[in-house]
Design an enzyme around this catalytic site. Structure first.
Site, short mmCIF file in Angstrom:
data_model
loop_
_atom_site.label_atom_id
_atom_site.label_comp_id
_atom_site.label_asym_id
_atom_site.label_seq_id
_atom_site.Cartn_x
_atom_site.Cartn_y
_atom_site.Cartn_z
N SER A 97 0.94 -1.29 0.00
CA SER A 97 -0.17 0.05 0.04
C SER A 97 0.88 1.31 -0.05
CB SER A 97 -0.88 -0.15 1.35
OG SER A 97 -1.85 0.90 1.16
N ASP A 220 -10.49 -3.59 -5.67
CA ASP A 220 -9.63 -2.89 -4.29
C ASP A 220 -10.40 -1.65 -3.92
OD1 ASP A 220 -7.87 -1.85 -2.71
OD2 ASP A 220 -6.04 -2.34 -3.65
N HIS A 248 -7.41 -5.56 -0.61
CA HIS A 248 -6.06 -4.54 -0.75
C HIS A 248 -4.86 -5.06 0.16
CE1 HIS A 248 -4.44 -0.65 -1.10
NE2 HIS A 248 -3.95 -0.64 0.39
#
Length: 272
Positions: A97, A220, A248
């Site tokens: 991320s 996502d 995610h």
């Protein structure tokens, strides 16, 4: 700061049988334990370095500095200092991320430590910036999320975790993520959230100096496929791999797919 101080500060752990070095950088609200689904496979062929950002996991909360960690550059400095203290080289940084971007910032600060990036569901900007960029969120949506964090921290965690994990991946993983959010000091979590969700680092993508693999989930809620395509189009020497999955956190929900893609990227680089 001594090597021992940095290892303590960031709860640095080194495992594996040797070989190329992988530095695994967790995302917002997480810690190094989230990598446990892929580390057993990686440890057979690589030297694996795990750590927690200051304020996360079992790092030293006393080392948190509001000014330093007001932007992602402070977290990137953590990574550079870990590499420096351990005398690492040819590091492939695996960032989940926001850590895809934090890792890129670290490699721009100190390119000599790095060899490549594997970015797991990265995003350089979570905001929609019309007309050219769809980050996934309107500014007010993110502000509402921050306001909820202030008013009801547990409620915020319980709302965000299933959204991040994806409904197809079961309540257990979402519950673990919620627990991780809740275990983070609220002051630290808010600082990291502000630095993560309201920043725009699209301008640094073109400066990337190392080859990158962008792993993107096709469904996502935090980083839509448009983000992965945007990054691939703007980063030199980058490859986009679209995983036909939801969520995610594919390193938790679909670890075998992540390991396969990572190993393929490293094998291709070693033969180039």
């Amino acid at each position: 700061m001594s090597q021992a101080d940095i290892i303590r500060r960031n709860n640095v752990k080194i495992t594996g049988q040797g070989g190329p070095t992988l530095l695994l950088a967790h995302g917002f609200g997480c810690d190094q334990n989230m990598w446990r689904f892929i580390t057993p496979q990686l440890e057979r062929d690589y030297r694996v370095v795990l750590f927690d950002y200051v304020g996360s996991g079992r790092s030293q909360l006393s080392a948190f500095d509001r000014d330093r960690y007001a932007s992602l550059d402070g977290y990137a400095q953590d990574i550079v200092e870990i590499c420096e203290s351990l005398d690492l080289g040819d590091v492939t940084l695996v960032g989940h991320s926001v850590s895809g971007i934090i890792g890129l910032l670290a490699s721009l600060q100190a390119p000599e430590y790095f060899a490549g990036h594997v970015m797991v569901c990265p995003s350089p900007c979570f905001l929609n910036v019309p007309p050219d960029y769809e980050g996934g969120f309107e500014r007010q949506d993110l502000q509402d999320l921050i306001d909820l964090m202030d008013k009801n921290y547990i409620g915020w965690a319980n709302y965000l975790a299933p959204l991040v994990m994806g409904s197809a991946n079961g309540a257990a993983l979402a519950g673990e993520l919620s627990g991780s959010f809740c275990s983070t000091d609220p002051v630290v979590a808010k600082a990291f959230a502000m630095a993560t969700f309201f920043s725009d680092y699209r301008h640094v993508l073109a400066d990337a100096q190392h080859p990158s693999l962008i792993l993107q989930s096709s469904r996502d809620n935090l980083a839509p496929p448009t983000v992965g395509r945007y990054m691939q189009a703007h980063m030199p020497d980058s490859t986009l791999a679209m995983l036909e999955i939801e969520g995610h956190c594919p390193h938790m929900s679909h670890p075998d797919l992540v390991v396969e893609a990572l190993q393929g990227f490293l094998a291709k680089r070693s033969h180039s």
